[in-house]
Scaffold this motif. Structure first.
Motif: not given
Length: 152
Positions: A3-10
């Motif tokens: 979830l953390f990496w997805t948030s950064i990608k967004i």
């Protein structure tokens, strides 16, 4: 951690889009997300009806051929996975790639979905979540679906 990496990608994709849209309106985040949403539901409808010819114009030739092969092998991708009445719960653009070295503009969206799954053991439906990662490629002033990845 995912979830953390997805948030950064967004966040990174959003920052890139804010600069790209100033040069070319095709990079409008809202339009890109809405097109992904519309095409998702069109693909689901086509899979449920077993008639994917109606969505060919929204896909690249390679993506359409791959989906056609999967349909021919399994009959109905949605039935194989038990997908019934899918509803998008979240849609986010997670990667943005402007044209470079003879490659077209492209972007990737992640779509999180709730769906009813038939439980054969107790003969009722229950909710299940899954996500798809879809890649789009620019063709003129339009985005075409280029790749579908299912994550159950």
């Amino acid at each position: 951690m995912k979830l953390f990496w997805t948030s950064i990608k967004i966040s990174i994709a959003g920052a890139k889009l804010s600069h790209l849209v100033q040069k070319d309106k095709i990079w409008d985040h809202g339009s890109m997300a809405e097109q992904a949403r519309i095409i998702f539901y069109l693909v689901q409808k086509a899979l449920i009806n077993g008639n994917i010819d109606m969505i060919e114009k929204y896909m690249t030739a390679s993506c359409f051929e791959k989906l056609q092969r999967e349909m021919n092998q399994t009959g109905d991708v949605n039935k194989v996975f038990g997908i019934k009445e899918p509803v998008i719960k979240e849609l986010a653009v997670i990667e943005v790639y402007p044209a470079k070295n003879n490659k077209s503009d492209r972007f990737t969206a992640i779509i999180k979905v709730d769906t009813k799954i038939k439980n054969e053991m107790v003969d009722n439906d229950h909710l299940k979540q899954f996500s798809v990662r879809w890649s789009f490629i620019r063709q003129g002033d339009w985005w075409l679906l280029d790749r579908i990845e299912w994550h159950f």
